[in-house]
Scaffold this motif. Structure first.
Motif, PDB file in Angstrom:
ATOM      1  N   ARG A  18      -6.926  31.701  22.273  1.00  0.00           N
ATOM      2  CA  ARG A  18      -8.124  30.911  22.006  1.00  0.00           C
ATOM      3  C   ARG A  18      -7.807  29.421  22.017  1.00  0.00           C
ATOM      4  O   ARG A  18      -6.781  28.981  21.501  1.00  0.00           O
ATOM      5  CB  ARG A  18      -8.721  31.295  20.648  1.00  0.00           C
ATOM      6  N   ARG A  19      -8.709  28.645  22.612  1.00  0.00           N
ATOM      7  CA  ARG A  19      -8.571  27.192  22.667  1.00  0.00           C
ATOM      8  C   ARG A  19      -9.627  26.545  21.784  1.00  0.00           C
ATOM      9  O   ARG A  19     -10.781  27.001  21.730  1.00  0.00           O
ATOM     10  CB  ARG A  19      -8.740  26.712  24.111  1.00  0.00           C
ATOM     11  N   SER A  20      -9.245  25.485  21.117  1.00  0.00           N
ATOM     12  CA  SER A  20     -10.200  24.751  20.293  1.00  0.00           C
ATOM     13  C   SER A  20     -10.992  23.796  21.177  1.00  0.00           C
ATOM     14  O   SER A  20     -10.426  23.080  22.000  1.00  0.00           O
ATOM     15  CB  SER A  20      -9.464  23.955  19.208  1.00  0.00           C
ATOM     16  N   LEU A  21     -12.301  23.800  20.997  1.00  0.00           N
ATOM     17  CA  LEU A  21     -13.180  22.926  21.751  1.00  0.00           C
ATOM     18  C   LEU A  21     -13.825  21.920  20.803  1.00  0.00           C
ATOM     19  O   LEU A  21     -13.996  22.175  19.609  1.00  0.00           O
ATOM     20  CB  LEU A  21     -14.274  23.733  22.444  1.00  0.00           C
ATOM     21  N   LEU A  22     -14.188  20.763  21.350  1.00  0.00           N
ATOM     22  CA  LEU A  22     -14.931  19.789  20.561  1.00  0.00           C
ATOM     23  C   LEU A  22     -16.246  20.394  20.093  1.00  0.00           C
ATOM     24  O   LEU A  22     -16.679  20.198  18.960  1.00  0.00           O
ATOM     25  CB  LEU A  22     -15.184  18.525  21.395  1.00  0.00           C
ATOM     26  N   ASP A  23     -16.884  21.161  20.962  1.00  0.00           N
ATOM     27  CA  ASP A  23     -18.099  21.893  20.612  1.00  0.00           C
ATOM     28  C   ASP A  23     -17.690  23.199  19.939  1.00  0.00           C
ATOM     29  O   ASP A  23     -17.348  24.183  20.591  1.00  0.00           O
ATOM     30  CB  ASP A  23     -18.917  22.173  21.877  1.00  0.00           C
ATOM     31  N   ARG A  24     -17.759  23.219  18.625  1.00  0.00           N
ATOM     32  CA  ARG A  24     -17.296  24.386  17.876  1.00  0.00           C
ATOM     33  C   ARG A  24     -18.323  25.512  17.826  1.00  0.00           C
ATOM     34  O   ARG A  24     -18.050  26.578  17.283  1.00  0.00           O
ATOM     35  CB  ARG A  24     -16.905  23.957  16.466  1.00  0.00           C
ATOM     36  N   SER A  25     -19.500  25.287  18.408  1.00  0.00           N
ATOM     37  CA  SER A  25     -20.482  26.368  18.453  1.00  0.00           C
ATOM     38  C   SER A  25     -20.160  27.360  19.563  1.00  0.00           C
ATOM     39  O   SER A  25     -20.775  28.422  19.645  1.00  0.00           O
ATOM     40  CB  SER A  25     -21.892  25.799  18.665  1.00  0.00           C
ATOM     41  N   LEU A  56     -27.913   9.063  19.169  1.00  0.00           N
ATOM     42  CA  LEU A  56     -26.917   8.563  18.223  1.00  0.00           C
ATOM     43  C   LEU A  56     -27.148   7.087  17.905  1.00  0.00           C
ATOM     44  O   LEU A  56     -26.989   6.652  16.753  1.00  0.00           O
ATOM     45  CB  LEU A  56     -25.508   8.765  18.788  1.00  0.00           C
ATOM     46  N   THR A  57     -27.533   6.319  18.896  1.00  0.00           N
ATOM     47  CA  THR A  57     -27.831   4.909  18.667  1.00  0.00           C
ATOM     48  C   THR A  57     -29.004   4.749  17.701  1.00  0.00           C
ATOM     49  O   THR A  57     -28.983   3.893  16.810  1.00  0.00           O
ATOM     50  CB  THR A  57     -28.154   4.209  20.002  1.00  0.00           C
ATOM     51  N   MET A  58     -30.016   5.590  17.852  1.00  0.00           N
ATOM     52  CA  MET A  58     -31.175   5.527  16.961  1.00  0.00           C
ATOM     53  C   MET A  58     -30.806   5.917  15.536  1.00  0.00           C
ATOM     54  O   MET A  58     -31.377   5.383  14.574  1.00  0.00           O
ATOM     55  CB  MET A  58     -32.280   6.449  17.480  1.00  0.00           C
ATOM     56  N   HIS A  59     -29.848   6.827  15.389  1.00  0.00           N
ATOM     57  CA  HIS A  59     -29.455   7.287  14.053  1.00  0.00           C
ATOM     58  C   HIS A  59     -28.458   6.344  13.379  1.00  0.00           C
ATOM     59  O   HIS A  59     -28.414   6.269  12.139  1.00  0.00           O
ATOM     60  CB  HIS A  59     -28.821   8.683  14.130  1.00  0.00           C
ATOM     61  N   GLY A  60     -27.632   5.697  14.159  1.00  0.00           N
ATOM     62  CA  GLY A  60     -26.553   4.929  13.562  1.00  0.00           C
ATOM     63  C   GLY A  60     -25.443   5.850  13.073  1.00  0.00           C
ATOM     64  O   GLY A  60     -25.310   6.988  13.531  1.00  0.00           O
ATOM     65  N   ALA A  61     -24.659   5.401  12.128  1.00  0.00           N
ATOM     66  CA  ALA A  61     -23.449   6.111  11.705  1.00  0.00           C
ATOM     67  C   ALA A  61     -23.733   7.497  11.132  1.00  0.00           C
ATOM     68  O   ALA A  61     -22.897   8.398  11.242  1.00  0.00           O
ATOM     69  CB  ALA A  61     -22.689   5.277  10.683  1.00  0.00           C
ATOM     70  N   ILE A  62     -24.910   7.697  10.554  1.00  0.00           N
ATOM     71  CA  ILE A  62     -25.190   8.998   9.931  1.00  0.00           C
ATOM     72  C   ILE A  62     -25.169  10.127  10.958  1.00  0.00           C
ATOM     73  O   ILE A  62     -24.865  11.275  10.635  1.00  0.00           O
ATOM     74  CB  ILE A  62     -26.551   8.969   9.191  1.00  0.00           C
ATOM     75  N   GLY A  63     -25.465   9.825  12.211  1.00  0.00           N
ATOM     76  CA  GLY A  63     -25.489  10.850  13.239  1.00  0.00           C
ATOM     77  C   GLY A  63     -24.130  11.453  13.530  1.00  0.00           C
ATOM     78  O   GLY A  63     -24.045  12.539  14.119  1.00  0.00           O
ATOM     79  N   TYR A  64     -23.057  10.755  13.156  1.00  0.00           N
ATOM     80  CA  TYR A  64     -21.709  11.242  13.404  1.00  0.00           C
ATOM     81  C   TYR A  64     -21.164  12.094  12.257  1.00  0.00           C
ATOM     82  O   TYR A  64     -20.109  12.698  12.392  1.00  0.00           O
ATOM     83  CB  TYR A  64     -20.745  10.058  13.613  1.00  0.00           C
ATOM     84  N   THR A  65     -21.855  12.116  11.131  1.00  0.00           N
ATOM     85  CA  THR A  65     -21.320  12.800   9.954  1.00  0.00           C
ATOM     86  C   THR A  65     -21.471  14.309  10.069  1.00  0.00           C
ATOM     87  O   THR A  65     -22.396  14.820  10.719  1.00  0.00           O
ATOM     88  CB  THR A  65     -22.036  12.322   8.676  1.00  0.00           C
ATOM     89  N   TRP A  66     -20.573  15.039   9.416  1.00  0.00           N
ATOM     90  CA  TRP A  66     -20.587  16.500   9.459  1.00  0.00           C
ATOM     91  C   TRP A  66     -21.864  17.060   8.858  1.00  0.00           C
ATOM     92  O   TRP A  66     -22.364  18.108   9.276  1.00  0.00           O
ATOM     93  CB  TRP A  66     -19.366  17.045   8.728  1.00  0.00           C
ATOM     94  N   HIS A  82     -24.862  15.994   9.107  1.00  0.00           N
ATOM     95  CA  HIS A  82     -26.038  15.833   9.957  1.00  0.00           C
ATOM     96  C   HIS A  82     -25.919  16.721  11.194  1.00  0.00           C
ATOM     97  O   HIS A  82     -24.848  16.872  11.768  1.00  0.00           O
ATOM     98  CB  HIS A  82     -26.196  14.369  10.372  1.00  0.00           C
ATOM     99  N   ASP A  83     -27.032  17.296  11.610  1.00  0.00           N
ATOM    100  CA  ASP A  83     -27.020  18.224  12.743  1.00  0.00           C
ATOM    101  C   ASP A  83     -26.835  17.541  14.090  1.00  0.00           C
ATOM    102  O   ASP A  83     -26.465  18.198  15.069  1.00  0.00           O
ATOM    103  CB  ASP A  83     -28.323  19.030  12.790  1.00  0.00           C
ATOM    104  N   LEU A  84     -27.096  16.249  14.178  1.00  0.00           N
ATOM    105  CA  LEU A  84     -27.121  15.591  15.482  1.00  0.00           C
ATOM    106  C   LEU A  84     -25.799  15.726  16.232  1.00  0.00           C
ATOM    107  O   LEU A  84     -25.788  15.990  17.441  1.00  0.00           O
ATOM    108  CB  LEU A  84     -27.489  14.118  15.329  1.00  0.00           C
ATOM    109  N   HIS A  85     -24.690  15.582  15.526  1.00  0.00           N
ATOM    110  CA  HIS A  85     -23.405  15.619  16.242  1.00  0.00           C
ATOM    111  C   HIS A  85     -23.122  17.005  16.818  1.00  0.00           C
ATOM    112  O   HIS A  85     -22.426  17.136  17.827  1.00  0.00           O
ATOM    113  CB  HIS A  85     -22.260  15.184  15.324  1.00  0.00           C
ATOM    114  N   LEU A  86     -23.696  18.055  16.213  1.00  0.00           N
ATOM    115  CA  LEU A  86     -23.523  19.402  16.757  1.00  0.00           C
ATOM    116  C   LEU A  86     -24.174  19.499  18.133  1.00  0.00           C
ATOM    117  O   LEU A  86     -23.610  20.081  19.068  1.00  0.00           O
ATOM    118  CB  LEU A  86     -24.132  20.442  15.814  1.00  0.00           C
ATOM    119  N   LEU A  87     -25.372  18.933  18.248  1.00  0.00           N
ATOM    120  CA  LEU A  87     -26.098  18.962  19.520  1.00  0.00           C
ATOM    121  C   LEU A  87     -25.438  18.048  20.544  1.00  0.00           C
ATOM    122  O   LEU A  87     -25.385  18.375  21.744  1.00  0.00           O
ATOM    123  CB  LEU A  87     -27.552  18.535  19.314  1.00  0.00           C
TER     124      LEU A  87
END
Length: 357
Positions: free
Chosen positions: A177-184, A309-319, A321-326
């Motif tokens: 198994r390989r780890s991917l940035l997209d963990r879904s 991500l630009t519209m959200h600012g830093a919160i979009g990168y946090t674990w 928040h759902d945005l970074h998953l998408l």
């Protein structure tokens, strides 16, 4: 052109969306990611009958076709739900014998095409056959291989490229198994060392070509689902977040960004649905339609993610928040089974050159 779904397709999409909201809420999706074990979701997907949608009834399916599969991919992406096993199986389905397809669609074991996840499916070229009919070779980043019970292996044989069905539990099979940035989703490196496989009585080139188009459409549909959810999140956040005493959604720059995302999403929706219908009907230009979907929609998915991500600012990168998953999901869609540049080459090759004068 705006593509309109039939009433039963809209009902199907709404039903699946409601089911996913109940079965795959964000906190549960994160737990599956943390454990790297989505088996509970996969078993529920099969048990509740969603796995059989989009396949012929004689093969154990519930009817429907590639458009219904595209709607499924779209909804799975909206929830960032685990989908490697589903996507790999639906892409491999044209190669599976009826008995294996019946078992797979009933939840008896997923299947995966042993192809490099970074190249189009029909470019498979990593396994060879020795003089005793045994398979040798290694293939990197095979989507869903860690979830599969059976492997469909394209083989360089003396008679040309052929397909073999291999039991993933065979002693000569190593799956890492390989780890991917997209963990879904998940992928694995597959090594075959002296494995015997069941020959599949199909025309390998034809089946791999069909699988490549199915895969392109379904990955594009996944990107569409991620784009739609990122738009929803961005609009909601723009109404909640205040600056200078007003919602940031009242600022002209934010309105323009949201409008641009909306245009991208609606264009992608028509492209994906039309490509699915075209491939299902085996239209003359279906390969070009699938290539356009894969090249344009997955590329737009990344652009939409950047804007959201630009519209959200830093919160979009946090674990939390759902945005970074998408966003990560859209990033994988862009590269999975070929980059946009790979598919743009196919479009350019297919287009007829016309005189300018």
């Amino acid at each position: 052109m705006r593509w309109e779904l039939a009433e039963e397709q809209e009902l199907f999409q709404e039903s699946l969306r409601g089911w996913l909201e109940k079965v795959a809420p964000s906190d549960r999706v994160r737990r599956w990611m943390d454990s790297s074990d989505p088996s509970a979701f996969e078993e529920r997907l099969a048990r509740d009958g969603w796995l059989a949608v989009g396949a012929a009834e004689e093969r154990g399916g519930q009817g429907g076709g590639l458009l219904e599969l595209a709607l499924t991919a779209e909804e799975l992406a909206r929830r960032a739900a685990p989908s490697s096993a589903w996507l790999a199986t639906m892409t491999a389905l044209p190669a599976l014998p009826d008995d294996v397809a019946l078992d797979a669609l009933g939840g008896g074991g997923f299947a995966a095409l042993v192809v490099d996840g970074g190249r189009p499916v029909d470019c498979a070229d990593g396994v060879s056959e020795d003089g005793q009919g045994r398979l040798h070779g290694s293939v990197p980043l095979v989507l869903g291989a860690d979830r599969a019970a059976r492997l469909v292996v394209p083989v360089r044989a003396p008679r040309g490229r052929e397909l073999r069905l291999v039991d993933a539990a065979d002693a000569g099979v190593t799956i890492t198994r390989r780890s991917l940035l997209d963990r879904s989703r998940s992928a694995a490196d597959v090594v075959l060392d002296g494995v015997s496989g069941r020959p599949l009585d199909v025309e390998a080139e034809v089946v791999l070509g069909e699988a490549a188009l199915r895969g392109a459409v379904l990955v594009s549909a996944d990107a569409l689902g991620a784009m739609q959810r990122m738009l929803d999140l961005a609009v909601d956040y723009s109404l909640q977040r205040h600056q200078f005493g007003v919602p940031i959604g009242s600022f002209q720059a934010v309105k323009h960004a949201a409008a641009s995302i909306l245009v991208s999403v609606e264009a992608a929706r028509s492209i994906v649905y039309y490509a699915a219908a075209s491939v299902e009907a085996a239209q003359h230009d279906s390969a070009t339609h699938a290539a356009i979907a894969k090249a344009q929609v997955t590329s737009s998915g990344v652009s939409v993610g950047d804007a959201a991500l630009t519209m959200h600012g830093a919160i979009g990168y946090t674990w939390e928040h759902d945005l970074h998953l998408l966003y990560k999901r859209a990033r994988l869609d862009e590269r999975l089974w070929g980059r946009p540049s790979d598919w743009n080459e196919r479009i350019a090759t297919a287009l007829e050159l016309l005189p300018t004068g």
